[in-house]
Design a protein around this motif. Structure first.
Motif, PDB file in Angstrom:
ATOM      1  N   MET A 118       0.971  -1.090  -0.128  1.00  0.00           N
ATOM      2  CA  MET A 118      -0.002  -0.002   0.107  1.00  0.00           C
ATOM      3  C   MET A 118       0.747   1.277   0.080  1.00  0.00           C
ATOM      4  N   GLN A 119       1.939   1.148   0.652  1.00  0.00           N
ATOM      5  CA  GLN A 119       2.836   2.519   0.789  1.00  0.00           C
ATOM      6  C   GLN A 119       3.618   2.546  -0.701  1.00  0.00           C
ATOM      7  N   GLN A 120       3.829   1.539  -1.533  1.00  0.00           N
ATOM      8  CA  GLN A 120       4.584   1.617  -2.602  1.00  0.00           C
ATOM      9  C   GLN A 120       3.358   2.052  -3.695  1.00  0.00           C
ATOM     10  N   LEU A 121       2.128   1.631  -3.524  1.00  0.00           N
ATOM     11  CA  LEU A 121       1.245   1.923  -4.550  1.00  0.00           C
ATOM     12  C   LEU A 121       0.956   3.475  -4.087  1.00  0.00           C
ATOM     13  N   LYS A 122       0.933   3.830  -2.976  1.00  0.00           N
ATOM     14  CA  LYS A 122       0.575   5.413  -2.687  1.00  0.00           C
ATOM     15  C   LYS A 122       1.536   6.417  -3.292  1.00  0.00           C
ATOM     16  N   ALA A 123       2.945   5.804  -3.344  1.00  0.00           N
ATOM     17  CA  ALA A 123       3.966   6.734  -3.744  1.00  0.00           C
ATOM     18  C   ALA A 123       3.762   6.684  -5.465  1.00  0.00           C
ATOM     19  N   LEU A 124       3.558   5.483  -6.111  1.00  0.00           N
ATOM     20  CA  LEU A 124       3.320   5.468  -7.463  1.00  0.00           C
ATOM     21  C   LEU A 124       1.991   6.209  -8.054  1.00  0.00           C
ATOM     22  N   LEU A 125       1.120   6.255  -6.934  1.00  0.00           N
ATOM     23  CA  LEU A 125      -0.052   7.115  -7.399  1.00  0.00           C
ATOM     24  C   LEU A 125       0.158   8.459  -7.325  1.00  0.00           C
ATOM     25  N   ASP A 126       1.019   9.158  -6.562  1.00  0.00           N
ATOM     26  CA  ASP A 126       1.320  10.496  -6.240  1.00  0.00           C
ATOM     27  C   ASP A 126       2.052  10.865  -7.581  1.00  0.00           C
ATOM     28  N   GLN A 127       2.814   9.874  -8.153  1.00  0.00           N
ATOM     29  CA  GLN A 127       4.006  10.342  -9.322  1.00  0.00           C
ATOM     30  C   GLN A 127       3.068  10.339 -10.392  1.00  0.00           C
ATOM     31  N   ASP A 128       2.093   9.416 -10.577  1.00  0.00           N
ATOM     32  CA  ASP A 128       1.348   9.052 -11.610  1.00  0.00           C
ATOM     33  C   ASP A 128       0.279  10.417 -11.556  1.00  0.00           C
ATOM     34  N   GLN A 129      -0.302  10.974 -10.547  1.00  0.00           N
ATOM     35  CA  GLN A 129      -0.983  12.094 -10.420  1.00  0.00           C
ATOM     36  C   GLN A 129      -0.312  13.275 -10.914  1.00  0.00           C
ATOM     37  N   LEU A 135       0.939  15.962 -18.152  1.00  0.00           N
ATOM     38  CA  LEU A 135       0.864  15.617 -19.479  1.00  0.00           C
ATOM     39  C   LEU A 135      -0.794  15.530 -19.765  1.00  0.00           C
ATOM     40  N   CYS A 136      -1.623  16.011 -19.080  1.00  0.00           N
ATOM     41  CA  CYS A 136      -2.972  15.970 -19.184  1.00  0.00           C
ATOM     42  C   CYS A 136      -3.581  14.626 -19.655  1.00  0.00           C
ATOM     43  N   SER A 137      -3.051  13.736 -19.024  1.00  0.00           N
ATOM     44  CA  SER A 137      -3.477  12.119 -19.562  1.00  0.00           C
ATOM     45  C   SER A 137      -4.259  11.451 -18.128  1.00  0.00           C
ATOM     46  N   MET A 138      -4.683  10.317 -18.509  1.00  0.00           N
ATOM     47  CA  MET A 138      -5.922   9.873 -17.533  1.00  0.00           C
ATOM     48  C   MET A 138      -4.848   8.807 -16.728  1.00  0.00           C
ATOM     49  N   PRO A 139      -5.490   8.993 -15.399  1.00  0.00           N
ATOM     50  CA  PRO A 139      -4.651   8.329 -14.275  1.00  0.00           C
ATOM     51  C   PRO A 139      -4.612   6.598 -14.818  1.00  0.00           C
ATOM     52  N   TYR A 140      -3.595   6.053 -14.064  1.00  0.00           N
ATOM     53  CA  TYR A 140      -3.386   4.521 -14.204  1.00  0.00           C
ATOM     54  C   TYR A 140      -4.759   4.134 -13.598  1.00  0.00           C
ATOM     55  N   GLY A 141      -5.014   2.963 -14.244  1.00  0.00           N
ATOM     56  CA  GLY A 141      -6.443   2.095 -13.797  1.00  0.00           C
ATOM     57  C   GLY A 141      -6.098   1.248 -12.599  1.00  0.00           C
ATOM     58  N   ILE A 142      -5.969   1.928 -11.701  1.00  0.00           N
ATOM     59  CA  ILE A 142      -5.765   1.046 -10.291  1.00  0.00           C
ATOM     60  C   ILE A 142      -6.455   1.763  -9.249  1.00  0.00           C
ATOM     61  N   LEU A 143      -7.216   1.095  -8.393  1.00  0.00           N
ATOM     62  CA  LEU A 143      -7.778   1.653  -7.297  1.00  0.00           C
ATOM     63  C   LEU A 143      -6.987   1.938  -5.886  1.00  0.00           C
ATOM     64  N   PRO A 144      -7.010   3.288  -5.373  1.00  0.00           N
ATOM     65  CA  PRO A 144      -6.072   3.400  -4.228  1.00  0.00           C
ATOM     66  C   PRO A 144      -6.455   2.433  -3.150  1.00  0.00           C
ATOM     67  N   GLN A 145      -7.515   1.968  -2.937  1.00  0.00           N
ATOM     68  CA  GLN A 145      -7.942   1.030  -1.832  1.00  0.00           C
ATOM     69  C   GLN A 145      -7.600  -0.375  -2.041  1.00  0.00           C
ATOM     70  N   SER A 146      -7.608  -0.736  -2.986  1.00  0.00           N
ATOM     71  CA  SER A 146      -7.165  -2.070  -3.267  1.00  0.00           C
ATOM     72  C   SER A 146      -5.628  -2.452  -3.172  1.00  0.00           C
ATOM     73  N   VAL A 147      -5.347  -3.592  -2.705  1.00  0.00           N
ATOM     74  CA  VAL A 147      -4.086  -4.090  -2.253  1.00  0.00           C
ATOM     75  C   VAL A 147      -3.289  -4.616  -3.723  1.00  0.00           C
ATOM     76  N   PRO A 148      -2.434  -3.928  -4.352  1.00  0.00           N
ATOM     77  CA  PRO A 148      -1.991  -4.348  -5.622  1.00  0.00           C
ATOM     78  C   PRO A 148      -1.271  -5.529  -5.328  1.00  0.00           C
ATOM     79  N   THR A 149      -1.228  -6.532  -6.361  1.00  0.00           N
ATOM     80  CA  THR A 149      -0.205  -7.793  -6.398  1.00  0.00           C
ATOM     81  C   THR A 149       1.220  -7.287  -6.921  1.00  0.00           C
ATOM     82  N   PRO A 150       2.325  -7.877  -6.745  1.00  0.00           N
ATOM     83  CA  PRO A 150       3.612  -7.340  -7.117  1.00  0.00           C
ATOM     84  C   PRO A 150       3.597  -7.216  -8.733  1.00  0.00           C
TER      85      PRO A 150
END
Length: 612
Positions: A118-129, A135-150
């Motif tokens: 979740m911590q790694q996901l949060k960092a990636l989400l911040d960078q993606d945002q 770039l005015c692009s769409m965010p990456y298709g992953i939910l912030p609440q879900s636990v991502p797989t490796p």
């Protein structure tokens, strides 16, 4: 037996001993039976309540263990589901405590794994945002609440890296486009007008949105500015060409042209305005000097006709060229004809350049062929003869190659244009063949002339004798020593008549003279040798340059000499015989020695000679 059973047996033994001891105490005291019974019942109740309490506590512990195992198992299953990990296989045949400990440890590990993801996901989400904002692009298709797989985290990281690369590329493209836009605006003297142009030129680069639409808009703006610049440059170039043409036709002084040089280089807005003003000024001058301008443009048309090898019919087709009524419309027709001829030449430049190249090579070839027949070429210095031979050899090789190349080009041109390629109204290949035929005819004519000249020379040599002619350097005429001639006892007139008669026999016929004995060289002075500057005896055709004894040649022949009638020959003067009297004497002596075979023997009375 297990230790717990031993301890239980010991506990029962202690209880029995305690009861026995209490019984003994009671007996010693003398407590009645009924009181003993009460007291024993109290002991029993007390021990039972104590054991019940202990049992309840242990039962409570058991319950807690079961509840903990159940909750941990539920949490573990949930974490496994969230983390998408395989289900943990529990160990069998273990106590509840061990089971609860194992399950709790597994849950703690799963919780740690979840927190890290979740911590790694949060960092990636911040960078993606941040990248999405730039770039005015769409965010990456992953939910912030879900636990991502490796795998999801790896894919997300790769997406962030790609977005970062795209951001760097777009930023570099943006900076390049911005630099070009600023440069074009500066060249065009253009001030940013729209909000987009102001954002590009005036705002900070880091705050500019690098969206696909913005980049496309930047490219469109650059294209518009480039087109505007190209239009300005084309207009300026057209004005410059027109100005140069009008300068030449109007004979504008060089000082005025140099003063205008600033606007003949750059193509800014002010330059375009200055060029337009100059064109208008020159057009006005052209209208005032229309006759001179017409003559100048006609000269230009004539030059283009020559460059395009136009025939007389093609030139006559442009009737305004021969019109005497000079008007604005006539001048416009001439301008249009110049542009047409220039375009025609540019469209076929390669072909016309090839024809011009052939003509230059042909002229050089003819010059070298002419030099090859010049006898003075052997007196050259500095290796010119070797250079000429090398050039002639190269032309003998290059001319056929050039003709074959032009033949292929002309064939392709005629196939494409569906008409014949004419040079001065004649097919070029036919023109080339005629030039070669003319050259071969000239060579044959020169050969025949040389043969005729050689035959005539042979006839003259057979008639007058052969003179040695070697191609030597021309010597300077020097003062020669006069020859002292022998004198007989006869009068001087007789000696003169004898000499003249002898010379006359050379040109007029055969002289027959008796072989009179010559006095020895010691008694008669031999002809003195001439200076080294003297040349060899000239050819009989070159004699006759001395006029000293012209009167004596017409006198009577020497007494006792027999002259045969002379063959009809052109009249020769002494001026055609020799340039000096000394030269004449040497020629006479040589002629006598050559014609000694023709002398007829006749007895003469010997006379004593005297030396003068």
């Amino acid at each position: 037996m297990r230790k717990s059973e031993v301890l239980a047996a010991e506990a029962v033994s202690c209880l029995n001993k305690a009861l026995c001891h209490l019984k003994d105490i009671w007996e010693e005291i003398g407590i009645p039976e009924d009181q003993r019974l009460q007291r024993t019942n109290v002991v029993k109740n007390h021990i039972k309540s104590l054991l019940d309490m202990m049992i309840r506590e242990e039962e409570s512990l058991k319950t807690r263990l079961v509840s903990s195992i159940q909750s941990c198992r539920t949490e573990m299953e949930k974490l496994y589901l969230e983390l998408q990990l395989p289900v943990f296989e529990e160990e069998t045949g273990i106590s509840m405590l061990q089971q609860e400990r194992n399950i709790r440890t597994q849950v703690e590990a799963l919780m740690t794994e979840k927190a890290q993801r979740m911590q790694q996901l949060k960092a990636l989400l911040d960078q993606d945002q941040d990248l999405c904002d730039i770039l005015c692009s769409m965010p990456y298709g992953i939910l912030p609440q879900s636990v991502p797989t490796p795998e999801q985290l790896e894919s997300f990281s790769q997406h962030i890296a790609n977005q970062s690369t795209e951001k760097a590329r777009r930023y570099a493209e943006f900076t390049d486009l911005k630099r070009r836009i600023i440069s074009y605006m500066g060249e065009l003297d253009h001030v940013p007008e729209t909000s987009f142009e102001k954002d590009v030129v005036c705002e900070d680069e880091d705050s500019f949105c690098l969206s696909i639409d913005n980049i496309a808009s930047l490219k469109l703006l650059v294209c518009q500015l480039e087109e505007h610049k190209a239009e300005n440059e084309a207009a300026c170039e057209a004005h410059r060409e027109k100005i140069q043409r009008l300068w030449g036709r109007l004979d504008v002084p060089q000082e005025e042209r140099e003063a205008f040089n600033e606007h003949m280089v750059t193509s800014r807005k002010r330059n375009l305005e200055a060029l337009r003003a100059e064109v208008q000024r020159l057009e006005e001058l052209k209208r005032l000097n229309i006759h001179n301008v017409t003559d100048a443009i006609r000269s230009e048309i004539a030059v283009l006709w020559e460059k395009c090898f136009f025939s007389s019919d093609q030139r006559q087709a442009f009737a305004p060229y021969f019109s005497e009524d000079v008007t604005e419309d006539l001048l416009s027709l001439h301008d249009a004809e110049v542009q047409r001829l220039k375009q025609h030449y540019e469209d076929h430049r390669e072909l016309y350049d090839g024809v011009h190249q052939w003509e230059d090579s042909w002229r050089l070839f003819l010059q070298l062929e002419k030099k090859a027949t010049d006898p003075t070429r052997f007196t050259n210095r500095g290796g010119n003869l070797l250079k000429e031979e090398k050039e002639r050899s190269e032309l003998h090789k290059s001319l056929p190659k050039l003709e074959n190349k032009l033949k292929a080009q002309i064939a392709a041109w005629e196939s494409q244009q569906d008409r014949e390629f004419l040079v001065n109204g004649q097919k070029f290949l036919q023109y080339v063949e005629e030039q070669w035929e003319l050259h071969r005819g000239e060579k044959e004519k020169e050969k025949q002339e040389r043969h005729l000249k050689k035959s005539k020379q042979t006839e003259e040599d057979m008639l007058y004798g052969t003179a040695v002619r070697t191609p030597t350097k021309r010597r300077l005429l020097a003062t020669q020593t006069p020859i002292k001639s022998r004198k007989f006892n006869a009068t001087s007139s007789m000696s003169s008549a004898t000499s003249n008669s002898t010379s006359r026999s050379v040109y007029g016929g055969t002289l027959c003279r008796s072989p009179a004995p010559r006095p020895p060289l010691s008694a008669n002075k031999a002809p003195a040798s001439w200076t080294p500057g003297g040349g060899k005896p000239p050819h009989p055709r070159l004699r006759g340059c001395n006029k000293e004894n012209e009167a004596q040649l017409t006198g009577s022949p020497l007494s006792g000499a027999l002259l045969t009638p002379a063959s009809p020959q052109p009249n020769f003067s002494i001026a055609s015989v020799a340039s000096t009297y000394s030269q004449f004497v040497r020629d006479l002596v040589n002629t006598e020695s050559v014609q000694s075979s023709e002398i007829c023997p006749r007895p003469l009375t010997p006379r004593s000679s005297t030396t003068s």
